[in-house]
Design a protein around this motif. Structure first.
Motif, PDB file in Angstrom:
ATOM      1  N   GLY A 100       0.688  -0.948  -0.067  1.00 22.58           N
ATOM      2  CA  GLY A 100      -0.098  -0.001  -0.125  1.00 22.58           C
ATOM      3  C   GLY A 100       0.654   1.215   0.091  1.00 22.58           C
ATOM      4  O   GLY A 100       0.531   2.167  -0.711  1.00 22.58           O
ATOM      5  N   TYR A 114      -4.964   3.622  -6.660  1.00 27.21           N
ATOM      6  CA  TYR A 114      -4.854   2.179  -6.134  1.00 27.21           C
ATOM      7  C   TYR A 114      -5.810   1.974  -5.281  1.00 27.21           C
ATOM      8  O   TYR A 114      -6.559   2.699  -4.514  1.00 27.21           O
ATOM      9  CB  TYR A 114      -3.495   2.152  -5.316  1.00 27.21           C
ATOM     10  CG  TYR A 114      -3.199   3.162  -4.019  1.00 27.21           C
ATOM     11  CD1 TYR A 114      -3.605   2.298  -2.856  1.00 27.21           C
ATOM     12  CD2 TYR A 114      -2.869   4.389  -4.164  1.00 27.21           C
ATOM     13  CE1 TYR A 114      -3.366   3.093  -1.535  1.00 27.21           C
ATOM     14  CE2 TYR A 114      -2.635   4.954  -2.813  1.00 27.21           C
ATOM     15  CZ  TYR A 114      -2.915   4.470  -1.945  1.00 27.21           C
ATOM     16  OH  TYR A 114      -3.032   5.057  -0.560  1.00 27.21           O
ATOM     17  N   VAL A 116      -6.663  -0.820  -1.796  1.00 31.05           N
ATOM     18  CA  VAL A 116      -5.911  -1.717  -0.943  1.00 31.05           C
ATOM     19  C   VAL A 116      -6.666  -3.045  -0.594  1.00 31.05           C
ATOM     20  O   VAL A 116      -8.015  -2.722  -0.329  1.00 31.05           O
ATOM     21  CB  VAL A 116      -5.333  -0.730   0.216  1.00 31.05           C
ATOM     22  CG1 VAL A 116      -6.631  -0.275   1.347  1.00 31.05           C
ATOM     23  CG2 VAL A 116      -4.435  -1.655   1.205  1.00 31.05           C
ATOM     24  N   ALA A 143      -6.228   5.630  -0.374  1.00 30.08           N
ATOM     25  CA  ALA A 143      -6.773   4.488  -1.506  1.00 30.08           C
ATOM     26  C   ALA A 143      -8.101   5.139  -2.178  1.00 30.08           C
ATOM     27  O   ALA A 143      -8.719   5.802  -1.546  1.00 30.08           O
ATOM     28  CB  ALA A 143      -6.983   3.379  -0.731  1.00 30.08           C
TER      29      ALA A 143
END
Length: 208
Positions: A100, A114, A116, A143
């Protein structure tokens, strides 16, 4: 969609997260997504990768910040070498640390969002370390979404600042083609355990 998976825990190493991440990568590939996995080098990795239906980029194995840096550097380099048609659209971080943190670095460099993964135990064991706790908050809140293996894990992600509307639960699955038990085998096993009509409760887990 082109997906880049950062997986510090990945086969041929054994374990629940390793199996889950490989299963997720294969399932995405079977759905027609372009999937690339970045994972650490390990014994027997070459043979495993050669037989895998997905592309796997191996990097030197490391620990702590070096592991995160290696993942981020490899991801950044890979993305810079891709054509516009192959451009990575999302990164899946196999854990909040080190994947992460690495994904967060790549987002700052390349602008790619992104998501996680959340399992549960890794989020509640910060060892009363305020630095680790703050880093966890930073990674999860940054995230674009979260993937949890249970509603408990989803709750842990939301407690750390990720909106529930961006969290999805994906339970661990079983490959019915690999795990097949015939009725005869089941009946034989039952007779070996009990000799009457008592109910049997089966728990699949590991004792650690």
């Amino acid at each position: 969609m082109s997906v880049l998976i950062l997986a510090n825990d990945f086969p041929p190493a054994t374990g629940g997260i390793q199996r889950y991440m490989h299963g997720l990568a294969v399932a995405l590939r079977q759905r027609g997504e372009n999937v690339v996995v970045i994972a650490p080098e390990q014994p027997a990795a070459s043979a495993f990768d050669a037989a895998s239906p997905i592309k796997i980029v191996r990097i030197p194995a490391a620990r702590r910040f070096r592991a995160a840096q290696n993942l981020a550097s490899a991801a950044t380099q890979y993305m810079r070498e891709q054509s516009a048609a192959e451009r990575i659209q999302v990164i899946i971080a196999g854990n909040w640390w080190p994947e992460g943190y690495a994904a967060r670095l790549v987002r700052r460099r390349m602008g790619v969002p992104y998501v996680v993964m959340g399992y549960g135990r890794e989020m509640v064991q910060t060892g009363l370390n305020i630095g680790k706790w703050l880093m966890q908050q930073l990674v999860i809140r940054g995230a674009a979404g979260g993937l949890a293996i249970s509603h408990y894990s989803a709750h842990q992600l939301s407690r750390r600042g990720l909106s529930p509307k961006y969290i999805r639960v994906i339970y661990g699955g079983v490959d019915p083609h690999r795990f097949v038990v015939s009725p005869a085998t089941a009946e034989q096993t039952r007779h070996e355990l009990v000799n009457n009509d008592q109910h049997i409760l089966l728990t699949v887990s590991r004792l650690v």
